[in-house]
Design a protein around this motif. Structure first.
Motif, PDB file in Angstrom:
ATOM      1  N   ARG A 172       0.795  -1.740  -0.240  1.00  0.00           N
ATOM      2  CA  ARG A 172       0.044   0.235  -0.056  1.00  0.00           C
ATOM      3  C   ARG A 172       1.049   1.216   0.036  1.00  0.00           C
ATOM      4  O   ARG A 172       0.811   2.474  -0.881  1.00  0.00           O
ATOM      5  CB  ARG A 172      -0.610  -0.160   1.720  1.00  0.00           C
ATOM      6  N   VAL A 173       2.328   1.342   0.777  1.00  0.00           N
ATOM      7  CA  VAL A 173       2.820   1.994   0.761  1.00  0.00           C
ATOM      8  C   VAL A 173       3.224   2.328  -0.647  1.00  0.00           C
ATOM      9  O   VAL A 173       3.587   3.695  -0.950  1.00  0.00           O
ATOM     10  CB  VAL A 173       4.350   2.617   1.599  1.00  0.00           C
ATOM     11  N   GLN A 174       3.664   1.331  -1.211  1.00  0.00           N
ATOM     12  CA  GLN A 174       4.457   1.243  -2.402  1.00  0.00           C
ATOM     13  C   GLN A 174       3.581   2.343  -3.448  1.00  0.00           C
ATOM     14  O   GLN A 174       3.736   3.181  -4.444  1.00  0.00           O
ATOM     15  CB  GLN A 174       4.837   0.331  -2.915  1.00  0.00           C
ATOM     16  N   SER A 175       1.846   2.201  -3.024  1.00  0.00           N
ATOM     17  CA  SER A 175       1.010   2.644  -4.026  1.00  0.00           C
ATOM     18  C   SER A 175       1.512   4.267  -4.108  1.00  0.00           C
ATOM     19  O   SER A 175       0.802   4.746  -4.706  1.00  0.00           O
ATOM     20  CB  SER A 175      -0.381   2.214  -4.317  1.00  0.00           C
ATOM     21  N   LEU A 176       1.526   4.301  -2.906  1.00  0.00           N
ATOM     22  CA  LEU A 176       1.207   6.153  -2.749  1.00  0.00           C
ATOM     23  C   LEU A 176       2.513   6.518  -3.625  1.00  0.00           C
ATOM     24  O   LEU A 176       2.258   8.108  -3.870  1.00  0.00           O
ATOM     25  CB  LEU A 176       1.475   6.408  -1.084  1.00  0.00           C
ATOM     26  N   GLU A 177       3.439   6.559  -3.985  1.00  0.00           N
ATOM     27  CA  GLU A 177       4.028   6.563  -4.879  1.00  0.00           C
ATOM     28  C   GLU A 177       3.655   7.653  -5.904  1.00  0.00           C
ATOM     29  O   GLU A 177       4.405   8.345  -6.531  1.00  0.00           O
ATOM     30  CB  GLU A 177       5.961   6.474  -4.685  1.00  0.00           C
ATOM     31  N   GLY A 178       2.903   7.009  -6.711  1.00  0.00           N
ATOM     32  CA  GLY A 178       2.774   7.135  -7.629  1.00  0.00           C
ATOM     33  C   GLY A 178       1.608   8.260  -7.771  1.00  0.00           C
ATOM     34  O   GLY A 178       1.261   8.547  -8.406  1.00  0.00           O
ATOM     35  N   VAL A 179       1.109   9.050  -6.412  1.00  0.00           N
ATOM     36  CA  VAL A 179      -0.320   9.603  -6.530  1.00  0.00           C
ATOM     37  C   VAL A 179       0.143  10.855  -5.582  1.00  0.00           C
ATOM     38  O   VAL A 179      -0.014  11.996  -5.602  1.00  0.00           O
ATOM     39  CB  VAL A 179      -0.767   9.061  -6.154  1.00  0.00           C
ATOM     40  N   ALA A 180       1.540  10.685  -4.742  1.00  0.00           N
ATOM     41  CA  ALA A 180       2.130  11.309  -3.994  1.00  0.00           C
ATOM     42  C   ALA A 180       3.622  11.711  -4.077  1.00  0.00           C
ATOM     43  O   ALA A 180       3.994  10.923  -3.261  1.00  0.00           O
ATOM     44  CB  ALA A 180       1.453  11.057  -2.579  1.00  0.00           C
ATOM     45  N   LEU A 182       6.752  13.632  -5.963  1.00  0.00           N
ATOM     46  CA  LEU A 182       7.406  15.102  -5.898  1.00  0.00           C
ATOM     47  C   LEU A 182       7.350  15.535  -7.567  1.00  0.00           C
ATOM     48  O   LEU A 182       7.253  14.371  -8.333  1.00  0.00           O
ATOM     49  CB  LEU A 182       8.778  15.524  -6.222  1.00  0.00           C
ATOM     50  N   ASP A 183       6.685  16.697  -7.668  1.00  0.00           N
ATOM     51  CA  ASP A 183       6.475  17.780  -8.894  1.00  0.00           C
ATOM     52  C   ASP A 183       7.775  18.639  -9.124  1.00  0.00           C
ATOM     53  O   ASP A 183       7.284  19.682  -8.382  1.00  0.00           O
ATOM     54  CB  ASP A 183       4.843  18.290  -9.856  1.00  0.00           C
ATOM     55  N   ASN A 184       8.910  18.947  -9.966  1.00  0.00           N
ATOM     56  CA  ASN A 184       9.230  19.843 -10.318  1.00  0.00           C
ATOM     57  C   ASN A 184       9.023  21.500 -10.517  1.00  0.00           C
ATOM     58  O   ASN A 184       9.383  22.246  -9.985  1.00  0.00           O
ATOM     59  CB  ASN A 184      10.527  19.569 -11.235  1.00  0.00           C
ATOM     60  N   LEU A 208       8.561  29.708  13.305  1.00  0.00           N
ATOM     61  CA  LEU A 208       8.671  28.848  13.095  1.00  0.00           C
ATOM     62  C   LEU A 208      10.907  29.063  13.218  1.00  0.00           C
ATOM     63  O   LEU A 208      11.172  29.459  12.955  1.00  0.00           O
ATOM     64  CB  LEU A 208       9.108  28.406  11.302  1.00  0.00           C
ATOM     65  N   VAL A 209      11.305  27.937  14.073  1.00  0.00           N
ATOM     66  CA  VAL A 209      12.646  27.557  14.807  1.00  0.00           C
ATOM     67  C   VAL A 209      13.437  26.137  13.961  1.00  0.00           C
ATOM     68  O   VAL A 209      12.958  25.267  13.652  1.00  0.00           O
ATOM     69  CB  VAL A 209      12.898  27.931  16.169  1.00  0.00           C
ATOM     70  N   ASP A 210      13.830  26.496  14.346  1.00  0.00           N
ATOM     71  CA  ASP A 210      15.547  25.109  13.152  1.00  0.00           C
ATOM     72  C   ASP A 210      15.203  24.761  12.433  1.00  0.00           C
ATOM     73  O   ASP A 210      14.108  23.790  11.918  1.00  0.00           O
ATOM     74  CB  ASP A 210      15.275  23.991  14.456  1.00  0.00           C
ATOM     75  N   TRP A 211      15.849  25.070  11.556  1.00  0.00           N
ATOM     76  CA  TRP A 211      15.674  25.104   9.906  1.00  0.00           C
ATOM     77  C   TRP A 211      16.871  24.370   9.509  1.00  0.00           C
ATOM     78  O   TRP A 211      17.079  24.175   8.242  1.00  0.00           O
ATOM     79  CB  TRP A 211      15.986  26.423   9.287  1.00  0.00           C
ATOM     80  N   GLU A 212      17.378  23.212  10.915  1.00  0.00           N
ATOM     81  CA  GLU A 212      17.810  22.310   9.901  1.00  0.00           C
ATOM     82  C   GLU A 212      18.690  21.836   8.568  1.00  0.00           C
ATOM     83  O   GLU A 212      19.007  21.193   7.202  1.00  0.00           O
ATOM     84  CB  GLU A 212      18.818  21.446  10.469  1.00  0.00           C
ATOM     85  N   TYR A 213      16.655  21.463   8.851  1.00  0.00           N
ATOM     86  CA  TYR A 213      16.775  20.585   7.160  1.00  0.00           C
ATOM     87  C   TYR A 213      15.730  20.897   6.176  1.00  0.00           C
ATOM     88  O   TYR A 213      15.263  20.426   5.416  1.00  0.00           O
ATOM     89  CB  TYR A 213      15.507  19.368   7.710  1.00  0.00           C
ATOM     90  N   ALA A 214      15.530  22.320   6.388  1.00  0.00           N
ATOM     91  CA  ALA A 214      14.359  23.207   5.313  1.00  0.00           C
ATOM     92  C   ALA A 214      15.280  22.837   3.813  1.00  0.00           C
ATOM     93  O   ALA A 214      16.331  23.444   3.661  1.00  0.00           O
ATOM     94  CB  ALA A 214      14.328  24.723   5.727  1.00  0.00           C
ATOM     95  N   ALA A 215      14.066  22.740   3.283  1.00  0.00           N
ATOM     96  CA  ALA A 215      14.930  22.552   2.185  1.00  0.00           C
ATOM     97  C   ALA A 215      13.679  22.543   0.587  1.00  0.00           C
ATOM     98  O   ALA A 215      11.847  22.684   1.103  1.00  0.00           O
ATOM     99  CB  ALA A 215      14.939  21.251   1.987  1.00  0.00           C
ATOM    100  N   LEU A 216      13.822  22.591  -0.524  1.00  0.00           N
ATOM    101  CA  LEU A 216      12.299  22.530  -1.852  1.00  0.00           C
ATOM    102  C   LEU A 216      11.526  21.283  -1.367  1.00  0.00           C
ATOM    103  O   LEU A 216      12.478  19.937  -1.244  1.00  0.00           O
ATOM    104  CB  LEU A 216      13.132  23.043  -3.425  1.00  0.00           C
ATOM    105  N   SER A 217      10.227  21.383  -1.323  1.00  0.00           N
ATOM    106  CA  SER A 217       9.493  19.784  -1.571  1.00  0.00           C
ATOM    107  C   SER A 217       8.351  20.339  -1.857  1.00  0.00           C
ATOM    108  O   SER A 217       8.053  21.251  -2.738  1.00  0.00           O
ATOM    109  CB  SER A 217       9.477  19.118   0.241  1.00  0.00           C
TER     110      SER A 217
END
Length: 301
Positions: A172-180, A182-184, A208-217
């Motif tokens: 079921r988790v694998q099936s999510l990859e097709g609908v959820a 990333l779209d550039n 919002l604090v602690d920006w260690e992992y911030a990125a585009l997503s």
């Protein structure tokens, strides 16, 4: 200066943190009449420093973070957040030495507040997410499916469908990859680690604090991860979903799919932590069982 006794370290490590903290305070030209309180953290060394003019927060590299976090990128993102008004004011930024000093935000962390969360608080938070997503200057990429693979590799798991991993949920988790996925074309700046401990509500806005992992997503990552890690009950989740779909202009079904993705990333992370933290093996097994059960219930399996 008040006696500074870092906890959780011994010998040279303690002395090193002690010296670094004192050097930071000297750099800021603070008087000796200050108080230093060690704050709880899982990786960094964070101090609340009180003085006559108010309070500041001093964040130093911890033993678990040295060399593992891109401090230059973190400090750049924190500076953007500060300038845009949804991050604390920065007083000193030294990414090379892993030092970040910010003005203390007077407010209440969301993990310390009263539940249930109100619609007004949720509105304040989701409006900040909308402001974040409209910013420029953020870099890096957070691909949740790459994270799942990385964490499973770290856990030494070759077969994610094994009973000790995702078990029967894996298909079921694998099936999510097709609908959820990333779209550039729709990537936006994200905080990425939007847990209650990293959110401070002043009553007028949420910082919002602690920006260690911030990125585009994905535009839905932060909202979905917040819902999962905050443990929203059914009524809170209904309120949050309405706020998210309204302000961020996203589809309800997409939001729920991304919640399942966030649950999967968190479960994979726990599996990796279990392998690395052998001394707390029983605790991690309990946590893994809890998260696996919640994912199964959410997916209706």
């Amino acid at each position: 200066m008040a006696s500074v006794r870092p906890r959780g370290f011994g010998g040279k490590a303690r002395a090193s943190v002690n010296r670094q903290l004192r050097q930071v305070l000297r750099t800021l030209d603070l008087s000796d009449n200050v108080s230093c309180q060690k704050l709880h953290g899982t990786g960094n060394q964070t101090w609340l420093v009180g003085m006559g003019a108010g309070q500041i927060v001093v964040r130093l590299d911890g033993s678990e973070t040295v060399g593992f976090v891109d401090r230059a990128k973190e400090h750049r993102h924190a500076a953007i957040a500060s300038s845009e008004g949804f991050g604390p004011q920065i007083l000193l930024s030294d990414p090379q030495d892993g030092v970040l000093v910010t003005r203390y935000v007077e407010g209440r962390r969301l993990d310390e507040g009263v539940r249930p969360l109100t619609a007004e608080l949720m509105r304040r938070l989701v409006c900040q997410l909308a402001r974040l997503q409209s910013c420029s200057g953020f870099g890096g990429l957070m691909d949740p499916w790459a994270k799942v693979k990385l964490y499973l590799d770290d856990a030494g798991i070759d077969d994610p469908s094994a009973a000790g991993a995702f078990g029967h949920l894996w298909s079921r988790v694998q099936s999510l990859e097709g609908v959820a996925c990333l779209d550039n074309r729709t990537l936006v700046p994200c905080h990425v680690d939007l847990v209650p401990q990293n959110l401070i509500d002043t009553g007028e806005c949420v910082f919002l604090v602690d920006w260690e992992y911030a990125a585009l997503s994905s535009p839905l990552w932060d909202a979905a991860y917040f819902a999962v890690e905050t443990g929203l009950d059914s009524e809170e989740l209904a309120l949050w979903r309405r706020q998210v779909t309204d302000v961020l202009d996203v589809d309800t079904a997409d939001f729920l799919n991304w919640m399942a993705v966030a649950m999967s990333v968190s479960l994979a992370w726990c599996l990796a932590r279990q392998r690395r933290d052998q001394s707390s093996g029983d605790d991690w097994r309990v946590e893994i069982d809890r998260r696996r059960s919640e994912l199964a219930e959410f997916l209706g399996v």
